[in-house]
Design an enzyme around this catalytic site. Structure first.
Site: not given
Ligand code: G3P
Length: 219
Positions: A83
């Site tokens: 990533k």
């Molecule tokens: O896959 C990306 C994710 O982990 C981000 O999620 O909820 O931190 O915006 P969030």
């Protein structure tokens, strides 16, 4: 559509992958921190549990730093995906890694222009963050629609991972649009199975089954 789990929680991954419905895993440094485990050990365990792609994020400002991390991760298991952040240096790293046969997932994508550059760089996956766009009063799902239109128009092979998913509705919308993958936190994965009318119906059928059995015995 494929469904990935967005977590580094090995116990959750073990439990939910038993459904046979987990197609891959995405992690990030925040999720690794939350899991409270040694990064390498956790990833190696996850890669044994899930046969599909497992995205692992490195840290670096230059392509050289990102490539170095990714090459190290790729030694841990055959299903590792590197990533990398959505920066010019990140996309330089993508070109190098993809040529070496290390698949890449470009993360922190927030615009269609960025997604176009991701595909042109030849990344295997592009991860637009829908929830974080919704948080700032922009439409995350509208972005997915735009990206899918662009990728379809040019037959780019990059797959869209709908990320930063906050609800089952995000997943359903993604499926309706034909997004390749949604990566979801374990709570959302569990919610996708549920409906209150299903629970109510099961309860009623169980009661009626018992009542019918009792009735048959009394005849
Ligand atoms: O896959 C990306 C994710 O982990 C981000 O999620 O909820 O931190 O915006 P969030």
């Amino acid at each position: 559509m494929k469904i990935f789990l967005d977590t580094a929680d090995v116990d959750k991954i073990r439990a939910l992958s038993a459904t046979g419905l987990v197609d891959g895993i995405t992690t990030n440094p925040t999720l690794i921190m939350k899991a409270g485990r040694d990064h390498k050990q956790a990833i190696i365990e996850i890669c044994k549990l899930v046969k599909g792609p497992v995205s692992v994020e490195g840290i670096g400002n230059t392509a050289e730093e990102l490539v170095k991390d990714a090459r190290e991760f790729a030694k841990w298991a055959p299903n590792i995906v590197a990533k990398v952040p959505m920066t010019a240096e990140g996309l330089k790293a993508v070109r190098i890694l993809e040529k070496e046969g290390i698949p890449t997932n470009v993360t922190l994508v927030f615009s269609a222009g960025q997604a176009l550059m991701v595909a042109k760089a030849g990344a295997s996956y592009c991860s637009p963050f829908v929830g974080r766009l919704d948080d700032v009063s922009e439409s995350g799902m509208h972005l997915i629609e735009e990206i899918l239109d662009i990728y379809d128009a040019y037959e780019f092979e990059t797959q869209v991972i709908v990320a930063s998913v906050r609800s089952p509705t995000h997943v359903v919308e993604a499926a309706k649009m034909g997004a390749h993958i949604a990566t979801v936190p374990p709570e959302i994965f569990e919610k996708l199975f549920k409906h209150p009318l299903t629970d109510k119906g099961i309860e009623q059928f169980a009661k009626d089954y018992a009542a019918a059995a009792k009735g048959a015995k009394n005849k």
